[in-house]
Scaffold this active site. Structure first.
Site, PDB file in Angstrom:
ATOM      1  N   CYS A   1      -4.146 -16.433  -7.184  1.00 36.04           N
ATOM      2  CA  CYS A   1      -4.512 -15.511  -8.270  1.00 36.04           C
ATOM      3  C   CYS A   1      -3.698 -15.741  -9.536  1.00 36.04           C
ATOM      4  CB  CYS A   1      -4.351 -14.060  -7.814  1.00 36.04           C
ATOM      5  SG  CYS A   1      -5.361 -13.656  -6.398  1.00 36.04           S
TER       6      CYS A   1
ATOM      7  N   HIS B   1      -3.373  -9.614 -13.944  1.00 36.36           N
ATOM      8  CA  HIS B   1      -4.293  -9.828 -12.824  1.00 36.36           C
ATOM      9  C   HIS B   1      -4.796  -8.484 -12.305  1.00 36.36           C
ATOM     10  CE1 HIS B   1      -6.174 -11.078  -9.249  1.00 36.36           C
ATOM     11  NE2 HIS B   1      -5.186 -10.797  -8.424  1.00 36.36           N
TER      12      HIS B   1
ATOM     13  N   ASN C   1     -11.280  -7.411  -7.505  1.00 36.06           N
ATOM     14  CA  ASN C   1     -10.285  -8.473  -7.665  1.00 36.06           C
ATOM     15  C   ASN C   1     -10.999  -9.826  -7.611  1.00 36.06           C
ATOM     16  OD1 ASN C   1      -8.333 -10.433  -7.282  1.00 36.06           O
ATOM     17  ND2 ASN C   1      -7.127  -9.229  -5.822  1.00 36.06           N
TER      18      ASN C   1
HETATM   19  O1  UT7 Z   1      -4.915 -10.770  -5.480  1.00 36.54           O
HETATM   20  C1  UT7 Z   1      -4.431 -10.456  -4.207  1.00 36.54           C
HETATM   21  C2  UT7 Z   1      -3.364  -9.475  -4.339  1.00 36.54           C
HETATM   22  N1  UT7 Z   1      -3.610  -8.342  -3.482  1.00 36.54           N
HETATM   23  C3  UT7 Z   1      -3.141  -7.157  -3.836  1.00 36.54           C
HETATM   24  O2  UT7 Z   1      -2.585  -6.991  -4.881  1.00 36.54           O
HETATM   25  C4  UT7 Z   1      -3.283  -6.022  -2.865  1.00 36.54           C
HETATM   26  C5  UT7 Z   1      -2.060  -5.149  -2.918  1.00 36.54           C
HETATM   27  N2  UT7 Z   1      -2.156  -4.034  -1.981  1.00 36.54           N
HETATM   28  C6  UT7 Z   1      -3.002  -2.998  -2.194  1.00 36.54           C
HETATM   29  O3  UT7 Z   1      -3.692  -2.962  -3.206  1.00 36.54           O
HETATM   30  C7  UT7 Z   1      -2.987  -1.870  -1.209  1.00 36.54           C
HETATM   31  O4  UT7 Z   1      -1.960  -2.099  -0.267  1.00 36.54           O
HETATM   32  C8  UT7 Z   1      -4.344  -1.714  -0.462  1.00 36.54           C
HETATM   33  C9  UT7 Z   1      -5.387  -1.176  -1.420  1.00 36.54           C
HETATM   34  C10 UT7 Z   1      -4.800  -3.040   0.095  1.00 36.54           C
HETATM   35  C11 UT7 Z   1      -4.194  -0.719   0.682  1.00 36.54           C
HETATM   36  O5  UT7 Z   1      -3.741   0.534   0.202  1.00 36.54           O
HETATM   37  P1  UT7 Z   1      -2.507   1.257   0.905  1.00 36.54           P
HETATM   38  O6  UT7 Z   1      -2.310   2.516   0.181  1.00 36.54           O
HETATM   39  O7  UT7 Z   1      -1.355   0.299   0.950  1.00 36.54           O
HETATM   40  O8  UT7 Z   1      -3.082   1.560   2.342  1.00 36.54           O
HETATM   41  P2  UT7 Z   1      -2.471   1.138   3.759  1.00 36.54           P
HETATM   42  O9  UT7 Z   1      -2.653  -0.328   3.998  1.00 36.54           O
HETATM   43  O10 UT7 Z   1      -1.083   1.696   3.863  1.00 36.54           O
HETATM   44  O11 UT7 Z   1      -3.409   1.923   4.742  1.00 36.54           O
HETATM   45  C12 UT7 Z   1      -3.381   3.356   4.799  1.00 36.54           C
HETATM   46  C13 UT7 Z   1      -4.473   3.816   5.731  1.00 36.54           C
HETATM   47  C14 UT7 Z   1      -4.480   3.089   7.074  1.00 36.54           C
HETATM   48  O12 UT7 Z   1      -4.837   4.025   8.072  1.00 36.54           O
HETATM   49  P3  UT7 Z   1      -3.714   4.704   8.999  1.00 36.54           P
HETATM   50  O13 UT7 Z   1      -3.007   3.554   9.682  1.00 36.54           O
HETATM   51  O14 UT7 Z   1      -2.815   5.457   8.059  1.00 36.54           O
HETATM   52  O15 UT7 Z   1      -4.522   5.550   9.908  1.00 36.54           O
HETATM   53  C15 UT7 Z   1      -5.581   2.101   6.943  1.00 36.54           C
HETATM   54  O16 UT7 Z   1      -6.180   1.756   8.171  1.00 36.54           O
HETATM   55  O17 UT7 Z   1      -5.751   3.552   5.145  1.00 36.54           O
HETATM   56  C16 UT7 Z   1      -6.559   2.848   6.089  1.00 36.54           C
HETATM   57  N3  UT7 Z   1      -7.479   2.009   5.341  1.00 36.54           N
HETATM   58  C17 UT7 Z   1      -8.664   2.443   4.901  1.00 36.54           C
HETATM   59  N4  UT7 Z   1      -9.272   3.622   4.996  1.00 36.54           N
HETATM   60  C18 UT7 Z   1     -10.480   3.757   4.430  1.00 36.54           C
HETATM   61  C19 UT7 Z   1      -7.306   0.718   4.969  1.00 36.54           C
HETATM   62  N5  UT7 Z   1      -8.384   0.308   4.281  1.00 36.54           N
HETATM   63  C20 UT7 Z   1      -9.233   1.350   4.229  1.00 36.54           C
HETATM   64  C21 UT7 Z   1     -10.500   1.546   3.649  1.00 36.54           C
HETATM   65  N6  UT7 Z   1     -11.070   2.764   3.766  1.00 36.54           N
HETATM   66  N7  UT7 Z   1     -11.152   0.586   2.962  1.00 36.54           N
END
Ligand code: UT7
Length: 338
Positions: free
Chosen positions: A112, A265, A295
Site C-alpha cells: 500500500c 493511504h 481500501n
Molecule cells: O492497507 C492495509 C492496511 N490495513 C489496515 O490499515 C487495517 C488496520 N486495522 C483496522 O482497520 C481495524 O483493526 C479493523 C477494521 C480491521 C478491525 O477493527 P477492530 O476495531 O480492530 O476490531 P477487532 O479486530 O478488534 O474485532 C472486534 C470484534 C471481534 O469480535 P469479538 O472477538 O470481540 O467477539 C471481531 O470478530 O469485531 C468482530 N468483527 C466484526 N464484526 C462485525 C471483525 N470484523 C467484523 C465485521 N463485522 N466485519
C-alpha cells in the site's frame, strides 16, 4: 526543491458498487459495525476489468491532463500487489498501452506504500537529470486476494486505479522519508504460489525448515488470501503516518500546521482521525474518500489526488503531505508543493 511536481492526474473506478448492506448478505456483519469501525459505506469491485486495463485508463487520463507527449516520458513506474501477470510487469503493459515508447518501465513492490515509494524514485531520477517526465500508475484488483468468507478483511477492500505524471513546470518535492520494517512484516501477509515441479521430493536441506515465520502468526497460511492482524496493523499505521509526516516537515523546515492537505493511504477513517489528532491538525485538511471506495491499496493516494484535481482542491502553491503505509512493513511520506 526537486522539480518533480504533479502535472496531471487520472483515475479509474469500476462500476460495481458493493454496499455494506450487500456485505451483510455474505458475511455476518452490519452497516453499523463497518461504518463505526472503518468509515467505509461502500467499495467498488472489478466487474472483470483486469488490473492493467484500469491502470491504462487512469494513465491515459493523467497524460491527457498533463499535456505531456507520451514519447517524452522517460520512466514508467507501476505499483500493484495484484498484477494480472507475473511478467511482463504492469509498468511494461501500461507503457505499451499509452505509447510511452522512449521510456524504461518497472514495477515497485511496496504494497500500500507503493505510490509514495514510486514518487520518491521518480523525483530522484528527475533530480539526477536522467529523465524529464515520469508516469506513475497504481492499479489494484485487491478483490482477487480477498477471502469473502473472512468478515474481518473482506469489508475493507476495493478495486481501482490512479495515475500521475510528474516533472518540471509546476510545484515539486521538498522532502521525502521512506522506511521499512521487515521484522514486523508478519502482521499483514498474502502468500504467492508454492513451489511445485515434477522433481520435488520434499527432503529439503535446511535443518531450520523453510517457513518464513509468518506461519507462527497465521498457521493456516496455505492459500492466496490476505491475512491481517488488524489491531497490530492499526497501531503501526497511526505511528507510521505521524512519524513520516513529522519527518518530512522537519526536513523541509515547514511546520505541520502550514500543510494545506494531508493525502494519506485510505485504510480506515479512524486511522486518519487518530493521525490528525496526534499531528494537531483539523480533519478539514485531510483528503477522505475511504467512505465510497474502501481500501484500494497503493491506488488510494493517486485516486485521492485525482479527486482533488477534479473538485478544485489541487491549487497551485498549496502544500501537501502524501503518506502511505502497508505490508512489508513499508511506510513513508513526501512533502510536495502542488
Ligand atoms: O492497507 C492495509 C492496511 N490495513 C489496515 O490499515 C487495517 C488496520 N486495522 C483496522 O482497520 C481495524 O483493526 C479493523 C477494521 C480491521 C478491525 O477493527 P477492530 O476495531 O480492530 O476490531 P477487532 O479486530 O478488534 O474485532 C472486534 C470484534 C471481534 O469480535 P469479538 O472477538 O470481540 O467477539 C471481531 O470478530 O469485531 C468482530 N468483527 C466484526 N464484526 C462485525 C471483525 N470484523 C467484523 C465485521 N463485522 N466485519
Amino acid at each position: 526543491m526537486i522539480e518533480a511536481g504533479i502535472l496531471g492526474t487520472g483515475s479509474y473506478l469500476p462500476d460495481v458498487v458493493v454496499t455494506n448492506q450487500d456485505m451483510s448478505g455474505i458475511v455476518e456483519t452490519s452497516d453499523e459495525w463497518i461504518t463505526t469501525r472503518t468509515g467505509i459505506s461502500e467499495r467498488r469491485l472489478s466487474s472483470g476489468e483486469p488490473t492493467w486495463f484500469m491502470g491504462a485508463v487512469a494513465a491515459r487520463r493523467a497524460i491527457a491532463a498533463s499535456g505531456v507527449d507520451p514519447k517524452s516520458i522517460g520512466l514508467v513506474l507501476a505499483t500493484t500487489g495484484t498484477p494480472d501477470y507475473f511478467f511482463p510487469s504492469l509498468a511494461c503493459i501500461v507503457q505499451a498501452e499509452v505509447g510511452a515508447d522512449d521510456a524504461f518501465a518497472f514495477d515497485v513492490g511496496a504494497a500500500c506504500s507503493g505510490f509514495v515509494y514510486a514518487y520518491d524514485i521518480a523525483s530522484k531520477y528527475i533530480a539526477s537529470g536522467a529523465v524529464k517526465y515520469v508516469l506513475i500508475v497504481s492499479a489494484e484488483n485487491i478483490s482477487k486476494l480477498t477471502n469473502y468468507a473472512d468478515r474481518s478483511t473482506c469489508i475493507l477492500f476495493g478495486d481501482g486505479a490512479g495515475a500521475v505524471v510528474v516533472g518540471p513546470g509546476r510545484g515539486g518535492v521538498h522532502s521525502s522519508y521512506l522506511r521499512s520494517d521487515g521484522k514486523g512484516g508478519d502482521v499483514l501477509v498474502c502468500r504467492a504460489l508454492p513451489i511445485s515441479h515434477p522433481f520435488l521430493d520434499g527432503t529439503g536441506r535446511n535443518p531450520e525448515g523453510w517457513d518464513s515465520g509468518f506461519q507462527d502468526r497465521f498457521p493456516d497460511l496455505d492459500d492466496n488470501y490476505i491475512r491481517m492482524d488488524g489491531q497490530e496493523v492499526y497501531k503501526f499505521a497511526v505511528r507510521a503516518v505521524v512519524e513520516s509526516t513529522q519527518a518530512v516537515c522537519a526536513e523541509a523546515g515547514i511546520a505541520v500546521s502550514e500543510v494545506d492537505h494531508f493525502v494519506m493511504h485510505q485504510a480506515n477513517m479512524r486511522i486518519l482521525e487518530a493521525a490528525a489528532r496526534r499531528l494537531g491538525v483539523g480533519m478539514d485538511r485531510f483528503v477522505v474518500h475511504i467512505g465510497e471506495m474502501g481500501n484500494a491499496s497503493s491506488a488510494s493516494i493517486p485516486i485521492c489526488l485525482d479527486n482533488m484535481a477534479r473538485d478544485g482542491r489541487m491549487k497551485p502553491g498549496d502544500k501537501a503531505v502524501l503518506a502511505g503505509f502497508g505490508a512489508g512493513l513499508t511506510y513513508g511520506a513526501m512533502l510536495v508543493t502542488l
